[in-house]
Design an enzyme around this catalytic site. Structure first.
Site, PDB file in Angstrom:
ATOM      1  N   GLN A  63     -57.403  -2.992  21.424  1.00 35.11           N
ATOM      2  CA  GLN A  63     -56.108  -2.964  20.708  1.00 35.11           C
ATOM      3  C   GLN A  63     -55.210  -3.113  21.863  1.00 35.11           C
ATOM      4  O   GLN A  63     -54.812  -2.064  22.418  1.00 35.11           O
ATOM      5  CB  GLN A  63     -56.137  -1.389  19.936  1.00 35.11           C
ATOM      6  CG  GLN A  63     -57.252  -1.339  18.752  1.00 35.11           C
ATOM      7  CD  GLN A  63     -56.985  -2.280  17.840  1.00 35.11           C
ATOM      8  OE1 GLN A  63     -55.889  -2.519  17.165  1.00 35.11           O
ATOM      9  NE2 GLN A  63     -58.206  -2.635  17.186  1.00 35.11           N
ATOM     10  N   GLU A  64     -54.602  -4.376  21.633  1.00 34.30           N
ATOM     11  CA  GLU A  64     -53.543  -4.698  22.823  1.00 34.30           C
ATOM     12  C   GLU A  64     -52.080  -4.233  22.294  1.00 34.30           C
ATOM     13  O   GLU A  64     -52.008  -4.125  21.107  1.00 34.30           O
ATOM     14  CB  GLU A  64     -53.697  -6.024  22.915  1.00 34.30           C
ATOM     15  CG  GLU A  64     -55.042  -6.451  23.698  1.00 34.30           C
ATOM     16  CD  GLU A  64     -55.159  -7.779  24.218  1.00 34.30           C
ATOM     17  OE1 GLU A  64     -54.203  -8.750  23.983  1.00 34.30           O
ATOM     18  OE2 GLU A  64     -56.376  -8.100  24.838  1.00 34.30           O
ATOM     19  N   ASN A  65     -51.097  -4.345  23.182  1.00 35.03           N
ATOM     20  CA  ASN A  65     -49.898  -3.988  22.796  1.00 35.03           C
ATOM     21  C   ASN A  65     -48.987  -5.109  23.642  1.00 35.03           C
ATOM     22  O   ASN A  65     -49.206  -5.320  24.795  1.00 35.03           O
ATOM     23  CB  ASN A  65     -49.530  -2.556  23.339  1.00 35.03           C
ATOM     24  CG  ASN A  65     -48.331  -2.143  22.729  1.00 35.03           C
ATOM     25  OD1 ASN A  65     -47.302  -2.492  23.217  1.00 35.03           O
ATOM     26  ND2 ASN A  65     -48.287  -1.221  21.880  1.00 35.03           N
ATOM     27  N   SER A  67     -46.467  -4.147  25.323  1.00 34.25           N
ATOM     28  CA  SER A  67     -46.380  -3.576  26.316  1.00 34.25           C
ATOM     29  C   SER A  67     -47.710  -3.493  26.843  1.00 34.25           C
ATOM     30  O   SER A  67     -48.466  -2.485  26.789  1.00 34.25           O
ATOM     31  CB  SER A  67     -45.606  -2.114  26.385  1.00 34.25           C
ATOM     32  OG  SER A  67     -45.520  -1.484  27.428  1.00 34.25           O
ATOM     33  N   CYS A  73     -59.110  -0.294  25.555  1.00 33.20           N
ATOM     34  CA  CYS A  73     -60.246  -0.790  25.684  1.00 33.20           C
ATOM     35  C   CYS A  73     -61.114  -0.530  24.390  1.00 33.20           C
ATOM     36  O   CYS A  73     -60.986   0.694  23.955  1.00 33.20           O
ATOM     37  CB  CYS A  73     -61.189  -0.769  26.971  1.00 33.20           C
ATOM     38  SG  CYS A  73     -60.199  -1.503  28.421  1.00 33.20           S
ATOM     39  N   GLU A  75     -64.394   0.379  24.286  1.00 36.57           N
ATOM     40  CA  GLU A  75     -65.196   1.394  24.717  1.00 36.57           C
ATOM     41  C   GLU A  75     -64.471   2.910  24.549  1.00 36.57           C
ATOM     42  O   GLU A  75     -64.945   3.883  23.998  1.00 36.57           O
ATOM     43  CB  GLU A  75     -65.682   1.393  26.182  1.00 36.57           C
ATOM     44  CG  GLU A  75     -66.532   0.251  26.481  1.00 36.57           C
ATOM     45  CD  GLU A  75     -65.734  -1.059  26.990  1.00 36.57           C
ATOM     46  OE1 GLU A  75     -64.567  -1.285  26.622  1.00 36.57           O
ATOM     47  OE2 GLU A  75     -66.217  -1.845  27.537  1.00 36.57           O
TER      48      GLU A  75
HETATM   49  N1  THU Z   1     -61.289  -4.838  27.548  1.00 38.84           N
HETATM   50  C1  THU Z   1     -62.223  -4.007  26.892  1.00 38.84           C
HETATM   51  O1  THU Z   1     -61.910  -3.744  25.532  1.00 38.84           O
HETATM   52  N2  THU Z   1     -63.168  -3.363  27.671  1.00 38.84           N
HETATM   53  C2  THU Z   1     -63.209  -3.580  28.948  1.00 38.84           C
HETATM   54  O2  THU Z   1     -64.275  -2.968  29.390  1.00 38.84           O
HETATM   55  C3  THU Z   1     -62.778  -4.788  29.303  1.00 38.84           C
HETATM   56  C4  THU Z   1     -61.416  -5.031  28.988  1.00 38.84           C
HETATM   57  C5  THU Z   1     -60.298  -5.540  26.973  1.00 38.84           C
HETATM   58  C6  THU Z   1     -58.878  -5.096  27.265  1.00 38.84           C
HETATM   59  C7  THU Z   1     -57.749  -6.166  27.010  1.00 38.84           C
HETATM   60  O3  THU Z   1     -57.573  -5.825  25.519  1.00 38.84           O
HETATM   61  C8  THU Z   1     -58.743  -7.380  27.135  1.00 38.84           C
HETATM   62  O4  THU Z   1     -60.151  -7.020  27.091  1.00 38.84           O
HETATM   63  C9  THU Z   1     -58.827  -8.253  28.399  1.00 38.84           C
HETATM   64  O5  THU Z   1     -58.512  -7.344  29.615  1.00 38.84           O
END
Ligand code: THU
Length: 160
Positions: A63-65, A67, A73, A75
């Site tokens: 779930q990105e933002n 900011s 992540c 996990e």
């Molecule tokens: N990301 C994950 O969800 N898990 C990881 O272990 C590596 C990175 C996500 C974070 C971000 O939304 C995108 O992948 C790029 O880094």
């Protein structure tokens, strides 16, 4: 002075079909979970499926933002949800799968350092190994018998 060598053992399956049907099913839930990732900034979509000792499966996705550091992540979304919903129930394994809108992810996605630390906390707390199944969108599946294997010299509560 002495030197220490740390080695880890991984099991590599050529394709998802080589996994046991139960493990395949867990990985397919991680693949499905990927579809609800919110990743408009990186275009990198990750799904995680956490299997608990009581048989329940809890999923998560990244779930990105706007900011950037405020995002999370897949996990950690999954394990924190597991901790919130099923406190005190041990985690048996976590399947992780990643895809990208920009290219084909053909190698297993490994948890980032922050996620390793977060999963390590649960492994230490429950005193039993958490097994990891790692996959891209196609190709090999790497199996790690314990989170501790991919976080040597971890910082844990024994220091506090
Ligand atoms: N990301 C994950 O969800 N898990 C990881 O272990 C590596 C990175 C996500 C974070 C971000 O939304 C995108 O992948 C790029 O880094």
């Amino acid at each position: 002075m002495r030197k220490q060598k740390i080695t880890i053992e991984l099991t590599v399956f050529d394709t998802i079909e080589e996994l046991s049907s139960a493990n395949q099913e867990l990985m397919r839930l991680a693949v499905k979970a990927r579809k609800n990732a919110y990743a408009p900034y990186s275009n990198f979509e990750v799904g995680a499926a956490v299997l608990l000792e009581n048989g329940e499966v809890v999923i998560g996705n990244n779930q990105e933002n706007a900011s950037y550091p405020s995002g999370l992540c897949a996990e950690r979304v999954a394990i924190f949800q597991a901790g919130a919903k099923y406190p005190g129930i041990s985690i048996k394994c976590i399947a992780i799968s990643a895809t990208s809108k920009n290219y084909t992810v053909d190698k297993p996605a490994a948890p980032c350092g922050n996620c390793r630390q977060a999963i390590s906390e649960y492994e230490v707390k429950q005193r039993s190994p958490i097994k990891l199944f790692l996959m891209g969108e196609t190709g090999e599946v790497v199996v790690c018998n314990s989170l501790a294997d991919i976080l040597p010299l971890a910082f844990d509560n024994s220091f506090l």
